[in-house]
Motif scaffolding. Structure first.
Motif, PDB file in Angstrom:
ATOM      1  N   PRO A  41      -6.115   2.564  11.796  1.00 44.02           N
ATOM      2  CA  PRO A  41      -4.770   2.093  11.322  1.00 44.02           C
ATOM      3  C   PRO A  41      -4.189   2.914  10.465  1.00 44.02           C
ATOM      4  O   PRO A  41      -2.879   3.307  10.236  1.00 44.02           O
ATOM      5  N   PHE A  42      -5.020   3.911   9.647  1.00 45.04           N
ATOM      6  CA  PHE A  42      -4.285   4.749   8.938  1.00 45.04           C
ATOM      7  C   PHE A  42      -4.059   5.925   9.370  1.00 45.04           C
ATOM      8  O   PHE A  42      -3.420   6.901   8.698  1.00 45.04           O
ATOM      9  N   GLN A  43      -4.373   6.253  10.767  1.00 43.14           N
ATOM     10  CA  GLN A  43      -4.105   7.505  11.357  1.00 43.14           C
ATOM     11  C   GLN A  43      -2.714   7.481  11.983  1.00 43.14           C
ATOM     12  O   GLN A  43      -2.116   6.505  12.323  1.00 43.14           O
ATOM     13  N   TRP A 151     -10.843   1.202   4.147  1.00 44.08           N
ATOM     14  CA  TRP A 151      -9.557   2.107   3.757  1.00 44.08           C
ATOM     15  C   TRP A 151      -8.499   1.520   3.189  1.00 44.08           C
ATOM     16  O   TRP A 151      -7.887   2.391   2.494  1.00 44.08           O
ATOM     17  N   PRO A 152      -8.162   0.081   3.127  1.00 45.80           N
ATOM     18  CA  PRO A 152      -6.992   0.023   2.478  1.00 45.80           C
ATOM     19  C   PRO A 152      -7.142   0.339   1.000  1.00 45.80           C
ATOM     20  O   PRO A 152      -5.978   0.454   0.401  1.00 45.80           O
ATOM     21  N   VAL A 159     -13.797   6.754  -0.623  1.00 46.48           N
ATOM     22  CA  VAL A 159     -13.305   6.140   0.617  1.00 46.48           C
ATOM     23  C   VAL A 159     -12.078   7.219   0.968  1.00 46.48           C
ATOM     24  O   VAL A 159     -11.746   7.444   2.330  1.00 46.48           O
ATOM     25  N   LYS A 160     -11.288   7.504   0.052  1.00 44.31           N
ATOM     26  CA  LYS A 160     -10.404   8.767   0.342  1.00 44.31           C
ATOM     27  C   LYS A 160     -11.027   9.986   1.178  1.00 44.31           C
ATOM     28  O   LYS A 160     -10.212  10.543   2.105  1.00 44.31           O
ATOM     29  N   MET A 165     -11.391  12.690   6.407  1.00 43.32           N
ATOM     30  CA  MET A 165     -12.331  13.114   7.443  1.00 43.32           C
ATOM     31  C   MET A 165     -11.986  12.618   8.713  1.00 43.32           C
ATOM     32  O   MET A 165     -12.008  13.289   9.663  1.00 43.32           O
ATOM     33  N   LEU A 166     -11.570  11.292   8.889  1.00 44.60           N
ATOM     34  CA  LEU A 166     -11.160  10.551   9.668  1.00 44.60           C
ATOM     35  C   LEU A 166      -9.580  11.120  10.205  1.00 44.60           C
ATOM     36  O   LEU A 166      -9.387  11.007  11.493  1.00 44.60           O
TER      37      LEU A 166
END
Lengths: 284, 284
Positions: A41-43, A151-152, A159-160, A165-166
């Motif tokens: 979702p964050f990509q 991630w949120p 986490v950051k 990395m992802l």
């Protein structure tokens, strides 16, 4: 299960099970993913393009292969999605000095990216080590697991780091001495998957968790299962090399497991490792 | 539009616009499609696997390249769909004597197949011919157009032939003499697309419709536009070669167009050819 099917297929084809295909002095790799199952979702779409390049590059690099060229086939529902994915592919090509030579573009109902790399390999390296070898890696496991779960709340530096990395994996780690290496794999489906895959006809005994103080502190603070974070992550694109016992282990590498004669078990604290790594088609 | 985007992208990359990528004496090709936009209702999953292999092979063969190996990346919603696609891939590999060396398998919401071929090329052949050249092809255009329109009525032998061409294309046509060939393309997006693509900095004058008596009779019988059937089909996987004017045209080839000095027009009966071939992302 997908891995069993691929195994059967390769056996049928008379092909060796490995992360790349060897032919003469070339290696060829195709590596892809579909957005519905693999885009986080964050990509962004650019991140998704970059990630797929990094994933293919990681497979070549862990085999000491120098990439000669890359082709990318993009399927997308809309032209602007395709353009963003290809922008991310180009950014990755620049970052990793890859020759992006073209590809294919098709319309479909979801985005699918397939990255093709052709490279030259100085040697052929398989997946299965010899008894007596040590397994070495860069001890940065755990970050991606933490990012998947938290991630949120990406303000926390641990986490950051996992999210970064992802989003933009950079599989351009230094390599050990080629003559020391007897087998290798990169971790895309999790460290547990790497270990169970390498343990064919041998046993692997994990002696320490290849992770950082950061990850340990985060796990303790949130009362998370540190072992699960380390073994059952995925998409770290970190290398695992089996090296001969007389070889020196230099930073950033650490030895974290030993290869023993055995029947294909992976041991952690005297028990079989309970995780198996990530796989598609679980439901089927 | 997809083709403009690809053109811009290749220019940016400093790459030549061609159907395959050349590197030293190798050619590399990735060619794929998604089932929602490219699988025909009468194609089985096996046919879909076969078709994607044939499509990539056609691109290599029209460049006189000998395939060394093939990799196939399959994305599918279910394991049994993936298995059938791969079965079709294997059948095609056997039929065309291809070394199917492995690939990738991923889960997604639709089936997407990307076929990678690596081959060796005796020469580099582009897409743009010289003024004075003749264009030759195997005159079997029209069948696939008829199949697209009439497939549920596949009892008629002409429809049946088109359906068979689309289910199991066999791009293993004989080749003209290499030293006669100045440019080449295969028709995957229709003959009109081939002609407009080859007409860069030259004009192409079509002198006859490369089709059969069967197709002509079918068109007349059903009052169909024969020209549209011939020029605006797709997935014929038939070759178009530009050959030097002094070269002999031997069966199964026929000369059907002439290359003239010009600014990139394709002429048919003194008018610009109205069809442009098939393209994705039309709505975008």
């Amino acid at each position: 299960m997908e891995k069993d099917f691929l195994r059967r297929l390769l056996q049928e084809l008379g092909a060796e099970e490995n992360d790349v295909v060897y032919t003469d002095d070339l290696v060829v790799k195709v590596d892809g993913s579909a957005s519905t199952t693999s885009k986080l979702p964050f990509q962004t779409w650019k991140d998704f393009g970059w990630k797929n390049v990094a994933s293919a590059l990681s497979d070549l690099r862990v085999k000491f292969a120098e990439p000669l060229l890359m082709l990318v086939s993009v399927t997308a529902p809309f032209m602007d999605v395709a353009e963003e994915i290809i922008e991310g592919v180009k950014e990755a090509a620049r970052r990793f000095s890859l020759r992006y030579a073209g590809g294919d573009l098709n319309e479909g109902i979801e985005a699918v990216v397939d990255v093709v790399m052709v490279g030259r390999a100085p040697a052929k390296i398989g997946r299965v080590p010899n008894p007596g070898d040590l397994l070495i890696t860069i001890p940065h496991f755990g970050y991606t697991s933490i990012a998947y779960k938290f991630w949120p709340a990406a303000a926390h530096p641990t986490v950051k780091r996992g999210v970064e990395m992802l989003k933009r994996p950079e599989p351009i780690w230094p390599l050990p001495l080629l003559e020391c290496v007897t087998a290798s794999m990169d971790s895309s489906d999790g460290l547990a998957d790497v270990l169970w895959t390498m343990a064919k006809g041998v046993d692997i005994v994990v002696t320490q968790l290849p992770t950082t103080d950061d990850v340990e502190a985060f796990a303790e603070d949130r009362q998370l299962d540190l072992e699960e974070l380390v073994f059952n992550g995925g998409e770290e694109y970190l290398p695992v090399f089996a090296i001969r016992p007389n070889c020196e282990v230099r930073p950033p590498y650490v030895a974290f497991a030993e290869v023993r004669p055995g029947q294909g078990n992976v041991w952690w604290r005297d028990k079989p490792l309970p995780w198996r790594g990530w796989s598609y088609f679980r439901r089927g």
